[in-house]
Design a protein around this motif. Structure first.
Motif, PDB file in Angstrom:
ATOM      1  N   GLY A  68      13.124  -7.987 -21.170  1.00 34.53           N
ATOM      2  CA  GLY A  68      11.884  -8.195 -20.436  1.00 34.53           C
ATOM      3  C   GLY A  68      12.192  -8.457 -18.965  1.00 34.53           C
ATOM      4  O   GLY A  68      13.196  -9.076 -18.632  1.00 34.53           O
ATOM      5  N   ASN A  69      11.359  -7.931 -18.090  1.00 33.50           N
ATOM      6  CA  ASN A  69      11.542  -8.139 -16.652  1.00 33.50           C
ATOM      7  C   ASN A  69      10.211  -7.932 -15.941  1.00 33.50           C
ATOM      8  O   ASN A  69       9.233  -7.513 -16.556  1.00 33.50           O
ATOM      9  CB  ASN A  69      12.635  -7.230 -16.083  1.00 33.50           C
ATOM     10  CG  ASN A  69      12.323  -5.759 -16.237  1.00 33.50           C
ATOM     11  OD1 ASN A  69      11.268  -5.293 -15.832  1.00 33.50           O
ATOM     12  ND2 ASN A  69      13.238  -5.006 -16.817  1.00 33.50           N
ATOM     13  N   ILE A  70      10.207  -8.240 -14.658  1.00 31.84           N
ATOM     14  CA  ILE A  70       9.030  -8.005 -13.827  1.00 31.84           C
ATOM     15  C   ILE A  70       9.475  -7.186 -12.623  1.00 31.84           C
ATOM     16  O   ILE A  70      10.406  -7.562 -11.911  1.00 31.84           O
ATOM     17  CB  ILE A  70       8.369  -9.328 -13.378  1.00 31.84           C
ATOM     18  CG1 ILE A  70       7.909 -10.124 -14.607  1.00 31.84           C
ATOM     19  CG2 ILE A  70       7.191  -9.043 -12.442  1.00 31.84           C
ATOM     20  CD1 ILE A  70       7.345 -11.490 -14.287  1.00 31.84           C
ATOM     21  N   VAL A  71       8.818  -6.053 -12.432  1.00 34.63           N
ATOM     22  CA  VAL A  71       9.108  -5.180 -11.290  1.00 34.63           C
ATOM     23  C   VAL A  71       8.221  -5.633 -10.141  1.00 34.63           C
ATOM     24  O   VAL A  71       7.004  -5.810 -10.300  1.00 34.63           O
ATOM     25  CB  VAL A  71       8.849  -3.701 -11.636  1.00 34.63           C
ATOM     26  CG1 VAL A  71       9.167  -2.805 -10.445  1.00 34.63           C
ATOM     27  CG2 VAL A  71       9.659  -3.284 -12.874  1.00 34.63           C
ATOM     28  N   MET A  72       8.840  -5.836  -8.983  1.00 31.48           N
ATOM     29  CA  MET A  72       8.153  -6.346  -7.799  1.00 31.48           C
ATOM     30  C   MET A  72       8.449  -5.410  -6.622  1.00 31.48           C
ATOM     31  O   MET A  72       9.310  -4.539  -6.708  1.00 31.48           O
ATOM     32  CB  MET A  72       8.671  -7.741  -7.443  1.00 31.48           C
ATOM     33  CG  MET A  72       8.687  -8.770  -8.563  1.00 31.48           C
ATOM     34  SD  MET A  72       7.124  -9.559  -8.837  1.00 31.48           S
ATOM     35  CE  MET A  72       6.862 -10.453  -7.315  1.00 31.48           C
ATOM     36  N   ALA A  73       7.748  -5.636  -5.519  1.00 28.86           N
ATOM     37  CA  ALA A  73       8.057  -4.976  -4.248  1.00 28.86           C
ATOM     38  C   ALA A  73       8.070  -6.036  -3.165  1.00 28.86           C
ATOM     39  O   ALA A  73       7.246  -6.958  -3.174  1.00 28.86           O
ATOM     40  CB  ALA A  73       7.026  -3.908  -3.918  1.00 28.86           C
ATOM     41  N   ASP A  74       9.019  -5.916  -2.230  1.00 29.81           N
ATOM     42  CA  ASP A  74       9.078  -6.853  -1.113  1.00 29.81           C
ATOM     43  C   ASP A  74       7.933  -6.542  -0.141  1.00 29.81           C
ATOM     44  O   ASP A  74       7.169  -5.605  -0.369  1.00 29.81           O
ATOM     45  CB  ASP A  74      10.477  -6.861  -0.472  1.00 29.81           C
ATOM     46  CG  ASP A  74      10.803  -5.624   0.356  1.00 29.81           C
ATOM     47  OD1 ASP A  74       9.907  -4.823   0.694  1.00 29.81           O
ATOM     48  OD2 ASP A  74      11.993  -5.460   0.684  1.00 29.81           O
ATOM     49  N   PRO A  75       7.773  -7.301   0.945  1.00 35.92           N
ATOM     50  CA  PRO A  75       6.638  -7.085   1.847  1.00 35.92           C
ATOM     51  C   PRO A  75       6.573  -5.694   2.478  1.00 35.92           C
ATOM     52  O   PRO A  75       5.505  -5.295   2.961  1.00 35.92           O
ATOM     53  CB  PRO A  75       6.820  -8.164   2.916  1.00 35.92           C
ATOM     54  CG  PRO A  75       7.519  -9.268   2.198  1.00 35.92           C
ATOM     55  CD  PRO A  75       8.472  -8.560   1.270  1.00 35.92           C
ATOM     56  N   GLU A  76       7.678  -4.939   2.454  1.00 40.41           N
ATOM     57  CA  GLU A  76       7.640  -3.578   3.009  1.00 40.41           C
ATOM     58  C   GLU A  76       7.677  -2.513   1.917  1.00 40.41           C
ATOM     59  O   GLU A  76       7.838  -1.329   2.201  1.00 40.41           O
ATOM     60  CB  GLU A  76       8.782  -3.389   4.009  1.00 40.41           C
ATOM     61  CG  GLU A  76       8.548  -4.197   5.272  1.00 40.41           C
ATOM     62  CD  GLU A  76       9.342  -3.721   6.458  1.00 40.41           C
ATOM     63  OE1 GLU A  76       9.910  -2.608   6.426  1.00 40.41           O
ATOM     64  OE2 GLU A  76       9.378  -4.459   7.447  1.00 40.41           O
ATOM     65  N   GLY A  77       7.501  -2.916   0.659  1.00 40.50           N
ATOM     66  CA  GLY A  77       7.379  -1.954  -0.427  1.00 40.50           C
ATOM     67  C   GLY A  77       8.657  -1.596  -1.151  1.00 40.50           C
ATOM     68  O   GLY A  77       8.643  -0.732  -2.033  1.00 40.50           O
ATOM     69  N   ASN A  78       9.780  -2.216  -0.823  1.00 42.82           N
ATOM     70  CA  ASN A  78      11.039  -1.934  -1.522  1.00 42.82           C
ATOM     71  C   ASN A  78      11.004  -2.597  -2.893  1.00 42.82           C
ATOM     72  O   ASN A  78      10.825  -3.803  -2.998  1.00 42.82           O
ATOM     73  CB  ASN A  78      12.223  -2.473  -0.721  1.00 42.82           C
ATOM     74  CG  ASN A  78      12.309  -1.858   0.644  1.00 42.82           C
ATOM     75  OD1 ASN A  78      12.442  -0.656   0.786  1.00 42.82           O
ATOM     76  ND2 ASN A  78      12.178  -2.689   1.672  1.00 42.82           N
ATOM     77  N   GLU A  79      11.207  -1.781  -3.931  1.00 40.47           N
ATOM     78  CA  GLU A  79      11.156  -2.318  -5.286  1.00 40.47           C
ATOM     79  C   GLU A  79      12.375  -3.160  -5.608  1.00 40.47           C
ATOM     80  O   GLU A  79      13.475  -2.887  -5.146  1.00 40.47           O
ATOM     81  CB  GLU A  79      11.064  -1.172  -6.315  1.00 40.47           C
ATOM     82  CG  GLU A  79       9.815  -0.351  -6.227  1.00 40.47           C
ATOM     83  CD  GLU A  79       9.918   0.844  -5.288  1.00 40.47           C
ATOM     84  OE1 GLU A  79      11.017   1.103  -4.748  1.00 40.47           O
ATOM     85  OE2 GLU A  79       8.901   1.513  -5.082  1.00 40.47           O
ATOM     86  N   PHE A  80      12.160  -4.191  -6.434  1.00 39.59           N
ATOM     87  CA  PHE A  80      13.240  -4.998  -7.003  1.00 39.59           C
ATOM     88  C   PHE A  80      12.751  -5.536  -8.323  1.00 39.59           C
ATOM     89  O   PHE A  80      11.552  -5.494  -8.624  1.00 39.59           O
ATOM     90  CB  PHE A  80      13.684  -6.124  -6.046  1.00 39.59           C
ATOM     91  CG  PHE A  80      12.646  -7.173  -5.764  1.00 39.59           C
ATOM     92  CD1 PHE A  80      12.617  -8.358  -6.509  1.00 39.59           C
ATOM     93  CD2 PHE A  80      11.718  -7.003  -4.751  1.00 39.59           C
ATOM     94  CE1 PHE A  80      11.669  -9.342  -6.229  1.00 39.59           C
ATOM     95  CE2 PHE A  80      10.772  -7.990  -4.479  1.00 39.59           C
ATOM     96  CZ  PHE A  80      10.750  -9.173  -5.221  1.00 39.59           C
ATOM     97  N   CYS A  81      13.663  -5.984  -9.147  1.00 36.73           N
ATOM     98  CA  CYS A  81      13.289  -6.512 -10.451  1.00 36.73           C
ATOM     99  C   CYS A  81      13.675  -7.978 -10.574  1.00 36.73           C
ATOM    100  O   CYS A  81      14.732  -8.391 -10.107  1.00 36.73           O
ATOM    101  CB  CYS A  81      14.001  -5.748 -11.579  1.00 36.73           C
ATOM    102  SG  CYS A  81      13.423  -4.072 -11.765  1.00 36.73           S
TER     103      CYS A  81
END
Length: 145
Positions: free
Chosen positions: A130-143
């Motif tokens: 299980g994980n959560i996919v996020m984006a930083d304030p400029e849209g770069n994805e990270f998990c």
């Protein structure tokens, strides 16, 4: 021969993105070069005009273990999905509801700092914790992993 790793981000606002990642990772802004008390003092001495002072920024792991993150201003915005991304190991050793609750807590904190929540991936043992996919304030994805 041993090489050091630096992760470089293209950015519209290097200082703001550096501040976000410093908060997300527990990093700190890189100190100014020797002989200078502040970055403004160094940039003044080097003759860098005000409009160029946010062309680059860097953050470092205070413990000296993680890679340096370097942020450089580029004229174009993010175009497509990242082919490489960072995984923030926010819940190592945890599983099930405890893992996801921990990831949710970290996700909420980062949303408060400007991140965007993109997708929650539910646990599917034995291979997907299980994980959560996020984006930083400029849209770069990270998990959050």
């Amino acid at each position: 021969m041993s090489l050091e790793v630096q992760v470089t981000f293209d950015a519209a606002d290097p200082a703001a993105l550096a501040a976000f990642w410093a908060e997300a990772l527990g990093y700190r802004l890189q100190d100014p070069p020797g002989g200078f008390a502040t970055w403004d003092e160094a940039l003044d001495a080097w003759g860098v005009p005000a409009e160029r002072r946010n062309d680059a920024s860097a953050v470092v792991d205070p413990g000296g273990n993680g890679p340096r993150l370097f942020f450089q201003r580029v004229p174009e915005g993010k175009q497509v999905k990242n082919r490489v991304h960072l995984d923030l190991r926010a819940a190592p050793g945890l599983s099930g509801d405890e893992r996801m609750a921990t990831l949710e807590t970290v996700a909420d904190r980062l949303v408060g700092r400007g991140a965007t929540r993109l997708l929650r991936v539910e646990p599917e043992p034995p291979f997907v914790g299980g994980n959560i996919v996020m984006a930083d304030p400029e849209g770069n994805e990270f998990c959050l992993d």
